[in-house]
Scaffold this active site. Sequence first.
Site, short mmCIF file in Angstrom:
data_model
loop_
_atom_site.label_atom_id
_atom_site.label_comp_id
_atom_site.label_asym_id
_atom_site.label_seq_id
_atom_site.Cartn_x
_atom_site.Cartn_y
_atom_site.Cartn_z
N SER A 262 0.83 -1.20 0.00
CA SER A 262 0.00 0.00 0.00
C SER A 262 0.87 1.25 0.00
O SER A 262 2.08 1.21 0.21
CB SER A 262 -0.89 0.02 1.25
OG SER A 262 -0.08 0.30 2.39
N LYS A 263 0.19 2.36 -0.21
CA LYS A 263 0.85 3.66 -0.20
C LYS A 263 1.57 3.86 1.14
O LYS A 263 2.68 4.36 1.21
CB LYS A 263 -0.21 4.74 -0.42
CG LYS A 263 0.33 6.14 -0.43
CD LYS A 263 -0.74 7.13 -0.85
CE LYS A 263 -0.22 8.56 -0.66
NZ LYS A 263 -1.17 9.47 -0.12
N ARG A 264 0.88 3.42 2.20
CA ARG A 264 1.46 3.59 3.54
C ARG A 264 2.77 2.82 3.72
O ARG A 264 3.69 3.28 4.38
CB ARG A 264 0.45 3.18 4.60
CG ARG A 264 0.44 4.14 5.77
CD ARG A 264 -0.74 3.94 6.71
NE ARG A 264 -2.02 3.97 6.02
CZ ARG A 264 -2.98 3.07 6.20
NH1 ARG A 264 -2.81 2.05 7.03
NH2 ARG A 264 -4.13 3.17 5.56
#
Length: 503
Positions: A262-264
């Site tokens: 994910s982006k995170r």
Amino acid sequence: MAKKVRVRFAPSPTGPLHIGGVRTALFNYLFAKKHDGVFVLRVEDTDQTRYVEGAEDYIKESLEWLNIPYDEGPGKEGGFGPYRQSERKHLYKQYADRLIAEGKAYYAFDTPEELAAQRSQYEAEKKTFIYNWHNRLKLTNSLSLSEAETRERLDRGDHYTIRFKSPENEMLHLKDLIRGDIQIDTNTLDDKVLFKSDGMPTYHLANIVDDHLMEITHVIRGEEWLPSLALHQQLYDAFGWEAPQFAHLSLILKPNGKGKLSKRDGEAGGFPVFPLEWNAPDGGTASGYREDGYLSEAVLNMLAFLGWNPGTEQELFDLEGLIQSFSLEKVNKAGAKFDPEKAKWFQQQYFQQQENASLATQFESLLKSKGIETSLPVSEIVSLVKERATFVSDLWDQASFFFEAPTAFDEKASKKAFKEDTPAILTNVLGIMENVAEFNAATLSTEVKGWITSQEMGFGKVMMPLRLSLVGEMKGPDVFDIAAILGKDETLSRIQKAIETIS
Ligand code: GLU
């Protein structure tokens, strides 16, 4: 004759394209090119509520940067357009109507409130609400209402959706080129909405109508669409159309393998998960491989190896090589762990292959951005420090001392290098360098080293303080190469300054 291979990449412009999406595009591209086929870009923008300004341009720019251009798509008419679903709106309704006329779909008048109430009732009984054969006759639709009632509701303009009538008690036999045979019991399927009350088709209907009309032969897409395969196959059958072949690519996983990347994960690990930097209309930003200094060839090669490998030891492939070697049989079923270190490794390999002159041009613009105008031979400097660099920005870390004389000396190294006799030694070196016949690396090296030997001194005693004088730290290429590039005046002035500082 076999049908011409036509594949499509069908992103929804809801934000920046994640590298998982880019990999899907790449695999479609490779498959198309390998089979002399056509790579289509279709923009699936029927869900206006999720539309994000700039996302379509971002997708196009990403494909352009990676050098995997589409053959047909927005702006590239190929006889199957338009390629934006929002421009094809008028096409879809007739297909939904056709299924209704043939008894394969039905009008559903249940309001969102009614459905929500059903859902909570099911939840209270610890069951999940599925709208299908088991309860559809108890809900409000053209199967449970009389024909006259249905007509009346339609005539007075009640909101409705159109649902697919999923059959009871059938076993579907589905095929996936990566996963093999899949069996699905239709009793587990819900009657998916094909047409929404806002007059727009859902993803499912628009997607298969377009794949059919655009004569798509192979659907290569992410694993998250595997649950839709049963419905899609049933829709093809309902229309009497030949379905394309399907291949669902496994997820790209977090570096620890636990869940989808994910982006995170990128933010936490300090690596991009997007090809290009993204500046969202609402002000949010996300880093991109391009802006972080990666070469597109490196990113492409890295992405190709996420879930695919050629079955040999070879890891470096240019685009042409990837096209030659690519096959869906070699795509893995298991998820592909993303490894940011491997991404850097690919970058380093391609960085080293770059011509010094080309790196010099990029390095010069970096210098300019720091306000540095230089007459030094930048290409030569690049050739000296390049092997320790992975990005253009590393060239600065490795070579900044060429452009900025040291203002201080590394503390630990000075303690080791600067002794009581250092000023005298450096003064001698200064004298030698001042008087060499030719101020080049070879002569300087011969003269200075000859003097050290004649003095029966340890080399470190001279070379360490000399390096510190020129560099400020114990790093950098050969000290005489440095001196030759700096030139006589600058070299002597740095040594002079060091003598003054330590005396
Ligand atoms: N619009 C879908 C997406 O955003 C396309 C899925 C498919 O390729 O069928 O991924």
